[in-house]
Design an enzyme around this catalytic site. Structure first.
Site, short mmCIF file in Angstrom:
data_model
loop_
_atom_site.label_atom_id
_atom_site.label_comp_id
_atom_site.label_asym_id
_atom_site.label_seq_id
_atom_site.Cartn_x
_atom_site.Cartn_y
_atom_site.Cartn_z
N ASN A 1 0.88 -0.84 0.32
CA ASN A 1 0.15 0.03 -0.14
C ASN A 1 1.16 1.89 -0.17
OD1 ASN A 1 0.85 0.00 2.96
ND2 ASN A 1 -0.58 -0.19 3.82
N LYS A 2 1.82 1.42 0.42
CA LYS A 2 3.27 2.14 0.10
C LYS A 2 3.24 3.05 -1.80
CE LYS A 2 3.79 2.20 4.16
NZ LYS A 2 2.99 1.22 5.07
N ILE A 3 3.53 4.08 -1.71
CA ILE A 3 3.69 4.97 -2.83
C ILE A 3 4.57 4.22 -3.57
CG2 ILE A 3 5.57 6.58 -2.03
CD1 ILE A 3 4.05 9.03 -3.13
#
Length: 408
Positions: A221-223
């Site tokens: 879910n990270k950038i």
């Protein structure tokens, strides 16, 4: 009619009319539900397959070879922190950081109460005593003024913490310059939890830069994502060399397996490092996209009574990993939970801000300093869909659903 007479054939009955079949009218086609809108889904650049093919063709699959080293070099260039170790997760990076700082049973480790449990869990599992400090209203990150007072009191008691662990919350850097200066005054090392802050900065320095150690995450879910993965970073080459040794089961250089201490299997695989190499070039564009998402929320919702947003101090440039709205009921906003349920009913994922750790049952007996600011943010804060691929039409759905609940 006599017996000798033949009977005349009876007249055939008239043929029955063919039944008229009557079918009910076909039901109108049901509208297809709109595709769900997720909080922070992973996004691909299009270069991942080629990167994976290159890794597979190289023959390196384990946490070794050119891909992890290249990924670490790319992280050093992106963050300005020269020494990097790619790990299996951000939690693994934090665990290694605690080990490097010598955390032992009974030691105190201080951190912000407004964070995910992984910030402190490895230290607790090592036997440390957590102590939770409140956040500053202007940044939602560890309050330097409170930290200064608590460090002074701890010094008078003769019980300083083994480490202070500030958190770059939702992609916004803490005031690490002030925090590191305070900790240096008392000789306390800083391990910065920068898990969600890749691409964020403060005063021109990348998030985490200036701490003794900093941990990053590349969770799905990270950038920037490697599916699962993390990194431990430092200006100190010897620290990262020690971390690398521990992450490879602490094997000593010998023809046989020789161990003087125990370690972990924490090295990032070459396959996942290949994903990271394909993802990192998009970092700047993704930060810009998420900041644009935040600004569209502010434009579409900012005029609603009682609705506010996570602030950004003048010294900070957040990556806006998550856009966070505040629903202040005393000022006329709807209940945070009512908004969350309405969004869920519309197929839109949202999430309350982190429940402060001092309110978590597992930490009910842990010492703390303050906590009212974090508790208020938990009661009123909601993380909205923030993916860098979130289009204006999707965001309009989110805005419309919130405005409907708010009556605006």
């Amino acid at each position: 009619m006599s017996l000798g007479q033949a009977a005349s054939p009876a007249a055939a009955p008239p043929a029955a009319a063919a039944p008229v079949l009557r079918f009910p009218p076909a039901p109108a086609p049901r509208p297809r539900p709109a595709a769900p809108i997720l909080l922070s889904p992973p996004e691909l650049t299009g270069g991942e397959l080629a990167a994976l093919r290159e890794v597979l063709d190289s023959g390196w699959i384990a946490p070794a070879g050119p891909a992890p080293a290249a990924f670490e070099a790319a992280l050093a260039a992106a963050t300005g922190i020269p020494h990097q170790l790619a790990t299996t997760s951000g939690t693994a990076a934090l665990h290694l950081g605690y080990r490097l700082l010598g955390v032992e049973p009974g030691d105190e480790v201080w951190t912000s109460t407004l964070t995910f449990v992984a910030t402190i869990a490895p230290a607790v599992q090592m036997g440390a005593v957590p102590r939770f400090l409140d956040v500053a209203p202007e940044s939602w990150t560890l309050d330097p003024g409170l930290l200064e007072r608590e460090l002074a009191r701890a010094a008078r008691r003769g019980r300083l913490p083994r480490a202070v662990v500030p958190v770059d919350l939702f992609g916004q850097s803490c005031d690490l310059d002030a925090i590191a200066a305070l900790c240096d005054r008392w000789g306390v090392p800083v391990l910065c939890d920068s898990a969600a802050a890749l691409g964020a900065s403060r005063r021109g320095r990348h998030a985490g830069q200036g701490a003794r150690l900093a941990a990053f995450s590349f969770n799905g879910n990270k950038i920037v994502t490697t599916d699962g993965g993390g990194a431990l970073a430092s200006d100190d080459a010897a620290l990262i060399a020690r971390a690398r040794h521990l992450a490879a089961q602490a094997k000593e250089p010998a023809a046989h397996y020789q161990h003087e201490v125990t370690g972990y299997a924490y090295g990032l695989s070459a396959v996942l490092a290949g994903l990271g190499l394909a993802q990192l070039p998009a970092l700047g564009a993704r930060v810009a996209a998420r900041r644009a998402v935040f600004e569209r929320y502010r434009a579409g919702l900012g005029a609603l009574p009682g609705l506010g947003f996570m602030p950004e101090p003048g010294w900070s440039r957040a990556n806006r990993w998550l856009s966070v709205a505040l629903f202040r009921r005393p000022a006329g906003a709807p209940d945070r939970e009512a908004v969350r349920r309405a969004l869920a009913a519309a197929g839109i994922e949202s999430r309350p801000v982190w429940k402060p750790l001092h309110l978590q049952p597992v930490f009910r007996a842990a010492p703390r300093a303050g906590g009212a600011v974090a508790a208020g943010l938990f009661a009123e804060g909601l993380c909205l869909p923030s993916g860098s691929g979130l289009g204006p039409a999707q965001q309009d759905r989110v805005v419309a659903a919130i405005r409907q609940v708010a009556g605006g």
